[in-house]
Structures are given as structure tokens and as C-alpha cells.
Enzyme design. Structure first.
Site, mmCIF file in Angstrom:
data_model
loop_
_atom_site.group_PDB
_atom_site.id
_atom_site.type_symbol
_atom_site.label_atom_id
_atom_site.label_comp_id
_atom_site.label_asym_id
_atom_site.label_seq_id
_atom_site.Cartn_x
_atom_site.Cartn_y
_atom_site.Cartn_z
ATOM 1 N N GLY A 75 0.812 -1.158 0.085
ATOM 2 C CA GLY A 75 -0.016 0.028 0.003
ATOM 3 C C GLY A 75 0.867 1.286 0.039
ATOM 4 O O GLY A 75 1.827 1.209 0.674
ATOM 5 N N ALA A 120 0.226 5.769 5.415
ATOM 6 C CA ALA A 120 0.780 4.548 6.283
ATOM 7 C C ALA A 120 2.139 3.923 5.628
ATOM 8 O O ALA A 120 3.148 3.928 6.048
ATOM 9 C CB ALA A 120 -0.151 3.639 6.684
ATOM 10 N N SER A 171 -7.022 9.908 12.092
ATOM 11 C CA SER A 171 -6.691 8.759 11.293
ATOM 12 C C SER A 171 -5.465 9.052 10.441
ATOM 13 O O SER A 171 -4.816 8.344 10.136
ATOM 14 C CB SER A 171 -7.776 8.149 10.599
ATOM 15 N N LEU A 172 -5.508 10.349 9.855
ATOM 16 C CA LEU A 172 -4.236 10.649 9.119
ATOM 17 C C LEU A 172 -2.977 10.617 9.776
ATOM 18 O O LEU A 172 -1.883 10.125 9.805
ATOM 19 C CB LEU A 172 -4.187 12.279 8.388
ATOM 20 N N ARG A 207 -19.297 11.417 15.905
ATOM 21 C CA ARG A 207 -19.884 10.905 14.540
ATOM 22 C C ARG A 207 -20.975 9.846 14.919
ATOM 23 O O ARG A 207 -21.934 9.830 14.392
ATOM 24 C CB ARG A 207 -18.793 10.175 13.709
ATOM 25 N N GLU A 266 -5.123 2.227 8.320
ATOM 26 C CA GLU A 266 -6.359 1.965 8.585
ATOM 27 C C GLU A 266 -6.873 0.274 8.494
ATOM 28 O O GLU A 266 -7.826 -0.062 9.022
ATOM 29 C CB GLU A 266 -7.473 2.515 7.588
HETATM 30 C C1 LIG Z 1 -13.548 11.143 1.953
HETATM 31 C C2 LIG Z 1 -12.386 10.643 3.152
HETATM 32 C C3 LIG Z 1 -12.111 11.866 3.983
HETATM 33 C C4 LIG Z 1 -11.429 11.447 5.099
HETATM 34 N N1 LIG Z 1 -11.078 12.570 5.866
HETATM 35 C C5 LIG Z 1 -10.101 12.502 6.925
HETATM 36 C C6 LIG Z 1 -9.739 13.598 7.576
HETATM 37 O O1 LIG Z 1 -9.863 14.626 7.368
HETATM 38 N N2 LIG Z 1 -8.968 13.318 8.561
HETATM 39 C C7 LIG Z 1 -8.355 12.078 9.059
HETATM 40 O O2 LIG Z 1 -7.603 12.168 9.925
HETATM 41 N N3 LIG Z 1 -8.945 10.778 8.231
HETATM 42 C C8 LIG Z 1 -9.649 11.087 7.316
HETATM 43 N N4 LIG Z 1 -10.109 10.240 6.336
HETATM 44 C C9 LIG Z 1 -9.450 8.619 6.768
HETATM 45 C C10 LIG Z 1 -8.173 8.639 6.392
HETATM 46 O O3 LIG Z 1 -7.992 9.160 5.138
HETATM 47 C C11 LIG Z 1 -7.692 7.180 6.190
HETATM 48 O O4 LIG Z 1 -8.060 6.512 7.362
HETATM 49 C C12 LIG Z 1 -6.207 7.053 5.895
HETATM 50 O O5 LIG Z 1 -5.687 7.844 4.757
HETATM 51 C C13 LIG Z 1 -5.725 5.553 5.489
HETATM 52 O O6 LIG Z 1 -4.648 5.550 5.177
HETATM 53 P P1 LIG Z 1 -3.663 4.321 5.127
HETATM 54 O O7 LIG Z 1 -2.318 4.573 4.624
HETATM 55 O O8 LIG Z 1 -3.987 3.239 5.824
HETATM 56 O O9 LIG Z 1 -4.722 3.593 3.635
HETATM 57 P P2 LIG Z 1 -5.044 4.205 2.325
HETATM 58 O O10 LIG Z 1 -4.567 5.566 2.069
HETATM 59 O O11 LIG Z 1 -6.090 3.689 2.165
HETATM 60 O O12 LIG Z 1 -4.005 3.316 1.208
HETATM 61 C C14 LIG Z 1 -4.379 1.938 1.044
HETATM 62 C C15 LIG Z 1 -3.327 1.740 0.174
HETATM 63 O O13 LIG Z 1 -3.148 0.240 -0.031
HETATM 64 C C16 LIG Z 1 -3.541 0.013 -1.393
HETATM 65 N N5 LIG Z 1 -3.857 -1.640 -1.419
HETATM 66 C C17 LIG Z 1 -5.098 -1.967 -1.169
HETATM 67 N N6 LIG Z 1 -5.038 -3.405 -1.428
HETATM 68 C C18 LIG Z 1 -3.731 -3.808 -1.993
HETATM 69 C C19 LIG Z 1 -3.376 -4.965 -2.177
HETATM 70 N N7 LIG Z 1 -4.095 -6.223 -2.097
HETATM 71 N N8 LIG Z 1 -2.142 -4.965 -2.716
HETATM 72 C C20 LIG Z 1 -1.365 -3.656 -2.818
HETATM 73 N N9 LIG Z 1 -1.929 -2.771 -2.508
HETATM 74 C C21 LIG Z 1 -3.144 -2.399 -1.912
HETATM 75 C C22 LIG Z 1 -4.099 1.042 -2.192
HETATM 76 O O14 LIG Z 1 -4.045 1.054 -3.432
HETATM 77 C C23 LIG Z 1 -3.426 2.102 -1.449
HETATM 78 O O15 LIG Z 1 -2.439 2.399 -1.950
HETATM 79 C C24 LIG Z 1 -10.941 10.279 5.273
HETATM 80 C C25 LIG Z 1 -11.293 9.138 4.835
HETATM 81 C C26 LIG Z 1 -12.033 9.411 3.393
HETATM 82 C C27 LIG Z 1 -12.580 8.150 2.570
#
Ligand SMILES: Cc1cc2nc3c(=O)[nH]c(=O)nc-3n(C[C@H](O)[C@H](O)[C@H](O)COP(=O)(O)OP(=O)(O)OC[C@H]3O[C@@H](n4cnc5c(N)ncnc54)[C@H](O)[C@@H]3O)c2cc1C
Ligand code: SF4
Ligand code: SF4
Ligand code: FES
Lengths: 519, 234
Positions: free
Chosen positions: A6, A10, A381-382, A279, A366
Site C-alpha cells: 500500500g 501509512a 486517522s491521518l 460521529r 486503517e
Molecule cells: C473521504 C474521506 C475523508 C477523510 N477525511 C479524513 C480527515 O479529514 N482526517 C483524518 O484523519 N482522516 C480522514 N479520513 C480517513 C483517512 O484518510 C484514512 O483512514 C487514511 O488515509 C488511511 O491511510 P492508509 O495509509 O491506512 O490507507 P489508504 O490511504 O487507504 O491506502 C491503502 C493503499 O493500499 C493499497 N492496496 C489496497 N489493497 C492492496 C493490495 N491487495 N495490494 C497492494 N496494495 C493494496 C491501495 O492502493 C492504497 O495505496 C478520510 C477518509 C475518507 C474516505
């Protein structure tokens, strides 16, 4: 080589942290980082910078986070998060994130469930801005050979032998060629949106399939029943579009029509927090009003009274979006909203160091269960994704070698659209905003009926879906995002983490939450 | 509605046009929601009733925020999730971008954009300079989706050419805008060779940019820093 699945916040944060220590990593990501769900985040990132003259501090951030999560989060982990938050935001500043500022001071806004203005932001595009900065930073290490990015590669499964993770199997989606990457794995593949296709605010890339594969292979999951419904989403075809909490933070009011008159129900129901309740509380209240025969069957967000400058400076993106997808100018007219699935507090059961129960397998962002307990605060969560990626990376002190091996007779099935729709409908029926034993049990029966003629991928997904339902069934209380109308009280005996494990069958237990170390 | 899709099988050099009949649910339907509806059917059939392979395209956010779903709609670069069917003239013709290698159907390989940014060294060695004054430009340029629409229409961009187009210039605008004096020396040169010298300034790119980035303003700012050597004083 450390393998990171991903390229969201994160994943990038983990890779950059490793690279700065001279440790090589692979990022395996179904699409480029610019497509990751993290770019969608709008409202902001929390840190007790105390720039608003409100005597904010780290301890208040810690307290609000724990309380918001209804005390299910690991207090030591949350303490670490809150303490590091100001430093993280300052580091982001050094990477050039154009936070809203006055001169050189970062401006912070209100977000639900927080005592103080603690959320740093960039208009309504905070996630995109953070990602752009981290992508540029990661590029530096990519060119230096410390990070290798496999875009358009899907991590199809993890390789676990004798309780230890030995690597992962990935598929090049351009050529359909499979490879095995050796070495430890940091899972950062995002939330379980794919289990609720079309009903979430997030990215369609977050299928949750990798999580399901891991679960079937014995990786434990926690608090799967904790699903955050965001109270303000708009139904656009094929998905839910988020109206960021910033709308409420800046003064937006929930409204419905009762006897033909404007009725600001939240302000009456919660005279203290008013429209800024957390929420879960807001989503339940909105659901109630949507079903209330005395009201007009709709709930609106009313922002007409806000200052023109607020729309220009802080909500310009939001205003444009609602105009695009609903044809309404939020500065002039209230617009219809309803709750939609927004965040998964549950995920891989990790400790403070982001270790799973499997050696050499870590999880952050996440896809992991950490920091947010039974309900995540907006803006946390960011922060949790960046901090979690860092913490996971800190487990490594030396550079490791690991090969990339081409595989020949590997196969991979696709989840059929029909199965996805069926699974979604069943899970929604059992895991709605308001739940009870009967509907959860019915959903489990329906899942069992669906469990024939499935391909392995579908079966795996079904099992994790069932674990979510079973978790919701066993938690016979109401807490945070999990509301059981048949057991509306919060009970001390459930002041524990729900842990789901799989070994031929699903096993649900409640584990103690770690005691807080320091006071 | 008559939908014509220019298709290509994986690993093949041959493209073929396949036609589908589609009735939208309502006026909110986009190209993306149509493709998902078509692909979501038990069996996909073309207008003549022949069974067809699912249509490959890229997507992620479905909210015009991620740039994944860029393609040609009636000859014009557009995001599938932002293009309403009712706004398009029939028959609607969908094609993959022509400037990039096709992987399958509407999915192309846009990795050249990343490669070019790597070549430009689009990053900071030192701390970035952030202030209220600089933020507007940094924000605007950081919005770039890396969708490639601008490259598709640009008369001067080709894979392999020394000119990198706006998909390179936009992220680089932030770098120039926030970079300290020392680092700027090299970055200026890069901007001159990769952007300034090759750009004909017709701004067709601006008209198709789905993020509506103020490309003109960004160029003015970058030119001032890189070409006219003006420093921003905080
Ligand atoms: C519309 C929206 C608004 C939000 N606003 C906020 C906010 O204002 N403040 C806040 O703190 N949080 C907010 N959040 C939540 C926050 O954005 C997310 O929880 C956080 O960005 C998650 O980051 P991550 O790195 O865990 O995953 P993600 O950013 O979801 O990244 C997941 C990655 O994994 C990859 N992936 C998935 N499956 C596979 C696989 N099998 N093999 C290889 N790659 C894979 C995807 O392509 C992606 O690159 C919001 C979420 C949404 C949807
Ligand atoms: S102004 Fe013209 S030449 Fe320059 S990038 Fe845009 S389309 Fe290409
Ligand atoms: S400048 Fe606009 S058209 Fe070009 S890649 Fe960025 S967002 Fe797409
Ligand atoms: S799917 Fe993200 S821009 Fe269309």
C-alpha cells in the site's frame, strides 16, 4: 527488504522512515500513490500545537481520543500518538505542506469530539496535500535506490510458514505475472471498504481482500464490529460522497422539516455539544430523524448563515463538490445528507509496536486496529496512519536482503460482482447503525446459505465478513460506533478488545486492554 | 444510449471497436458508473448480443480526486467519474489515451510521468519554506492528479522527449515555490530545460485539466523564480 503493501499515508510513512535509516523497502501498491484513499481526506490532522490560545495540550488530545473511542483503545499507544503529533505536523511543515496559516503560525479548527481547536488543515484537501508532500519525499529515496515501488502490483497473499511471515506473493496487474517477495511485511493496505461496496466514502482499491487472506491464515483481527458511519454523506451513484466534518466544525447545522418548519434537532437533543457531537452520536440521531414520521424524511445540513469568507477560505472545495454532484450551492441552500460508512476502527490486532500475532508481520494505518477504540475522532486517522507507519518501521534496525522470485503456476481468482453485492447487502443488514441480536443472527444465517460454489477468494471474504458479524453478536452492549438496541447500556465486562481468530473456524474472544503505564 | 469502446486485448497490438447499448439510471450517471454497471452484469453482451469481455479501466476515488480514470471521451481527455453521460453527445465513444502504451482496453501505462518527476529531482534536500504568503501556489500545484490529460493534448509532449509537460511542471511548481536559495540553482536549470524551453504556451492543457488547476498562474510563478530569478521574501 521490508515489504510494504500500500502507498497511502501509512505505507509511505513506513517506507520513508526506513529509508532515512538506510533500510531498503519495497512498496507494493495496486495503483500509484496519487490514487490511494489517503488523498481523499479532507478535514485535517490533529495535533496539540496549541496555536489558538486555548491552552491545548498533549494530555487533552490523549483524553479526547480515549474518550471518543469509548475507552477501547490502548492508552499507551494513544499516549505515544498524542505526544508525537506536534512533531509529526512540524515535520510535515518541513516537507512543505501548505497548512492554513497566519504568518508562520498554523491555524487550527474545531472537529467533533474535541475540547479545543486542534485540527491543522489545508482547505478541504488535507489528505491530498499531505500525500503530495510525502510522495515527493519518497521519490528522493526511490531515486537513491532505498525504496522500490511496484505500482500496478497487487499483494495477492502473504506467505506464512510456522507462525512466521516469510514474504508475500504479488501479481503484476499489467502482465498477470506473479512474483514472490521475500522478507518481513508491513501491511498498509487500507480499510475494509470492499465489504460494503458502494456504501462507503473511500476508494474502490481498498477491497479488504488482503486482510481476508491474512485472517484465514491465522492473523488475528480486533474490534471488527466497530464501523464508523459518517453522519454527513451524499449518495452519488456507485458510492457515498463525504461532506467533511469541517462543515460542522465551521458552524454547519443539522436540520429537518417538522410540521413544515425548520427544526434544528441536534441542538435540542444535545444542548451542550450541539452539532459537534461525535460521529456515532450524530449518525444515530440522523437515522432516528430519517425514520421519524413527524419529520419530512430528510435530514439537511444548513450552512447558509456562515460568513462568506469561510466559504472562500476554508470550504471552497466542498462548495464546488456539492454543486457538481447535487446541483446545490451550500452557501444558499440546505442540502440533503445521510449517514454512510466512512472508517473501520477494527482491523489487524496489533500491539503498540504494530506487531501482529505473526512474527515478521506488522500492520499500520486503517487496515490495523489501533488508536481509535470504538470510534475514531475526525483528524486522528491521518495522524494514526503516519505515526503507525513510523512505529512499524521502527521495529527494524538493520537492512535485510530479500529476493524477488518469478512464480510460474500461481493462480488468482476474482471476486464476482454478484457475490460482492450479496455480501454487501447481508453485512449492511447485520451491521447497520442500529443493531440487534436478531438481525445479526439472520445475517449470519444468510452468509452461511451463500457459502457454496464460491471460489477461494470469495470464500475467504465471506469468512472475514462473518467474523465481523460474530464480533457484533458477541459484544452484547452498546459502545462507540457499536449500538445494540437490545442492549443499549455500556457494560464494564465488555471494556475489552474483541479479538477474532481463525483456525478452521471463527473464534471470538474478549482480551484485556493494556493498563496505562505512566500517569 | 449507444456506447462505442475502442478495445484491445492484453498483449495484443490489434484494437477493435465494440458497441454497447446502455440505458442510464438517471441524469447523475457518469462514464464510470456506466462502465461499472456494464461490468457488474452477470454476462456482458455487446449491441449484437455477442458476449464480451469485461471492460478494463482504472478507477479509485470515483470523485474526481485521484486521476485514475482518465480516458478519451468523444476524443477529449476526461475523467470517467466526472463525465456525466447526459452531457456527452451520442454516440459516446471511449478510447484509451493515445500518447501512452495501452495495457488493455481503456487502461494505459502512465509510468512516464513518475519517471519524469524522478528525472526532475522533484523533492527537497533541505527543509521546505512554508508561509502564508507561499501557500496559495503550493496548494494549487499540489492538487495535480497526475492524470495525464494535459500531456494527451499537448502538441509538444511525447514519451521520450526532453519536454515534460504540465504533469511535470505542476508538482515542480511547489518545489520551486518552497525551495531555499541554495537548492534552487539546479532546480532552475531543470525547469528551464524540462518545462520553459519546450512549452509553446498555447495552454490547451489548461482547458482540459480536470482539476482546473490554474496552470497559467503556476507557470507565471515558476517562471518568475526559475527564469527571471526572483526570490520570494517571507
Ligand atoms: C473521504 C474521506 C475523508 C477523510 N477525511 C479524513 C480527515 O479529514 N482526517 C483524518 O484523519 N482522516 C480522514 N479520513 C480517513 C483517512 O484518510 C484514512 O483512514 C487514511 O488515509 C488511511 O491511510 P492508509 O495509509 O491506512 O490507507 P489508504 O490511504 O487507504 O491506502 C491503502 C493503499 O493500499 C493499497 N492496496 C489496497 N489493497 C492492496 C493490495 N491487495 N495490494 C497492494 N496494495 C493494496 C491501495 O492502493 C492504497 O495505496 C478520510 C477518509 C475518507 C474516505
Ligand atoms: S501550454 Fe501548450 S505546449 Fe505548454 S504544456 Fe500546455 S499544451 Fe503543452
Ligand atoms: S496538470 Fe491537470 S491535467 Fe495535468 S496531470 Fe495535473 S491534474 Fe492532470
Ligand atoms: S476514479 Fe478517481 S478521478 Fe475518477
Amino acid at each position: 527488504m521490508v515489504n510494504i503493501t500500500g502507498s497511502g499515508l501509512a505505507g509511505l510513512s513506513a517506507a520513508i522512515t526506513l529509508a532515512r535509516k538506510g533500510i531498503h523497502s519495497n512498496i507494493i501498491s495496486v495503483q500509484e500513490a496519487q490514487r490511494a484513499q489517503s488523498i481523499m481526506a479532507e478535514g485535517g490532522i490533529n495535533a496539540a500545537l496549541n496555536t489558538m490560545g486555548e491552552n491545548d495540550d498533549v494530555f487533552k488530545h490523549y483524553e479526547d481520543t480515549l474518550k471518543g473511542g469509548a475507552y477501547l483503545a490502548d492508552p499507551n499507544a494513544v499516549e505515544g500518538l498524542a505526544k508525537q503529533a506536534p512533531q509529526i505536523v512540524n515535520e510535515l511543515l518541513k516537507l512543505g505542506v501548505p497548512f492554513e496559516m497566519e504568518g508562520k503560525k498554523i491555524i487550527q479548527r474545531n472537529f467533533g469530539g474535541q475540547k479545543n481547536k486542534r485540527t491543522a488543515y489545508v482547505k478541504s484537501s488535507t489528505g491530498k496535500m499531505l500525500m503530495s508532500a510525502l510522495i515527493d519525499e519518497a521519490r528522493k529515496y526511490e531515486v537513491r535506490g532505498l525504496i522500490k515501488v511496484y505500482d500496478h502490483h497487487k499483494a495477492a497473499e502473504v506467505v506464512i510458514e510456522d507462525g512466521t511471515c516469510k514474504g508475500l506473493i504479488m501479481k503484476d496487474q499489467y502482465t498477470n505475472q506473479f512474483y514472490k517477495l521475500e522478507g518481513p511485511v508491513i501491511l498498509a493496505s487500507g480499510g475494509l471498504g470492499g465489504f460494503f461496496q458502494g456504501y462507503t466514502t473511500g476508494s474502490s482499491d481498498n477491497t479488504g481482500e488482503l486482510s481476508a487472506d491474512c485472517f484465514m491464515k491465522g492473523v488475528k483481527m480486533a474490534n471488527l464490529e466497530m464501523i464508523q458511519y459518517h453522519p454527513t454523506t451524499i449518495d452519488i451513484i456507485g458510492k457515498r460522497m463525504l461532506v467533511s466534518e469541517a462543515a460542522r466544525g465551521e458552524g454547519g447545522r443539522f436540520m429537518t422539516y417538522k410540521d413544515g418548519k425548520e427544526y434544528y434537532f441536534m441542538e435540542e437533543m444535545y444542548p451542550k455539544e450541539k452539532n459537534l457531537v461525535t460521529r456515532d452520536v450524530a449518525s444515530r440521531a440522523v437515522t432516528k430523524i430519517l425514520n421519524d414520521k413527524e419529520c419530512d424524511g430528510n435530514v439537511y445540513l444548513d450552512m447558509r448563515h456562515l460568513d462568506k469568507k469561510v466559504f472562500e477560505r476554508k470550504l471552497s472545495d466542498m462548495r464546488e463538490e456539492v454543486l457538481d454532484y447535487q446541483g446545490i450551492d451550500i452557501a444558499k441552500q440546505p442540502f440533503k445528507i445521510s449517514p454512510g460508512i466512512h472508517y473501520f476502527m477494527g482491523g489487524f490486532y496489533v500491539n503498540e509496536k504494530h506487531e501482529t500475532n505473526i512474527e515478521n508481520l506488522y500492520a499500520a494505518g486503517e487496515c490495523a486496529c489501533q488508536y481509535h477504540g470504538a470510534n475514531r475522532l475526525g483528524g486522528n486517522s491521518l495522524l494514526g496512519a503516519i505515526y503507525g507507519g513510523k512505529k512499524a518501521a521502527e521495529n527494524f534496525t538493520e537492512d535485510l536482503s530479500g529476493k524477488c522470485i518469478e512464480l510460474t503456476d500461481q493462480e488468482d481468482a476474482d471476486v464476482s460482482p454478484l457475490f460482492s453485492r450479496q455480501l454487501t447487502q447481508i453485512l449492511l443488514s447485520g451491521l447497520g447503525i442500529i443493531r440487534n441480536e436478531e438481525t445479526i443472527k439472520e445475517a449470519i444465517v444468510k452468509l452461511d446459505e451463500l457459502d457454496h460454489d464460491l471460489n477461494p477468494k470469495e470464500h475467504t471474504k465471506l469468512i472475514l465478513g462473518k467474523a465481523m458479524l460474530r464480533s457484533a453478536l458477541e459484544r452484547k452492549e452498546s459502545r462507540g460506533a457499536h449500538y445494540r438496541e437490545d442492549c443499549p447500556e455500556t457494560l464494564e465486562e465488555f471494556h475489552k478488545t474483541t479479538v477474532a481468530a481463525y483456525d478452521k473456524d471463527i473464534d471470538i474472544r474478549f482480551e484485556d486492554i493494556p493498563e496505562r503505564r505512566s500517569a | 444510449m449507444r456506447i462505442e469502446i475502442l478495445r484491445r486485448d492484453r498483449g495484443s497490438d490489434v484494437c477493435y471497436l465494440q458497441v454497447f447499448e446502455y440505458t442510464p439510471e438517471d441524469e447523475r450517471e457518469t462514464i464510470a458508473s456506466m462502465l461499472d454497471h456494464l461490468n457488474g452484469q452477470e454476462e456482458l453482451k455487446d449491441i449484437e448480443g455477442n458476449s464480451a469481455r469485461k471492460i478494463t479501466y482504472k478507477k479509485s476515488c470515483l470523485q474526481k480526486k485521484c486521476g485514475a480514470c482518465a480516458m478519451l471521451a468523444n476524443g477529449r481527455p476526461a475523467l470517467a467519474c466526472a463525465s456525466k453521460l447526459c452531457d456527452l453527445e451520442e454516440p459516446i465513444r471511449l478510447e484509451p489515451f493515445k500518447k501512452f502504451p495501452v495495457v488493455e482496453d481503456l487502461c494505459v501505462d502512465r509510468s512516464i510521468m513518475k519517471e519524469n518527476l524522478r528525472q526532475m529531482k522533484a523533492w527537497f534536500e533541505d527543509e521546505a519554506l512554508v508561509s502564508e504568503k507561499r501557500n496559495a501556489v503550493s496548494y494549487e500545484s499540489s492538487r495535480c492528479l497526475q492524470c495525464g490529460c494535459c500531456l494527451e493534448v499537448c502538441p509538444n509532449f511525447m514519451i521520450g522527449s526532453s519536454f515534460f509537460g504540465m504533469a511535470g511542471a505542476m508538482p515542480f511548481s511547489r518545489i520551486l515555490n518552497e525551495m531555499n536559495k541554495e537548492e534552487l540553482k539546479e532546480a532552475r536549470k531543470t525547469y528551464n530545460t524540462r518545462v520553459f524551453e519546450g512549452c509553446g504556451k498555447s495552454l490547451s492543457c489548461r482547458d482540459v485539466c480536470p482539476a482546473k488547476i490554474k496552470i497559467g498562474d503556476m507557470l507565471v510563478n515558476s517562471n518568475a523564480i526559475a527564469v527571471w530569478k526572483r526570490y520570494i521574501k517571507d
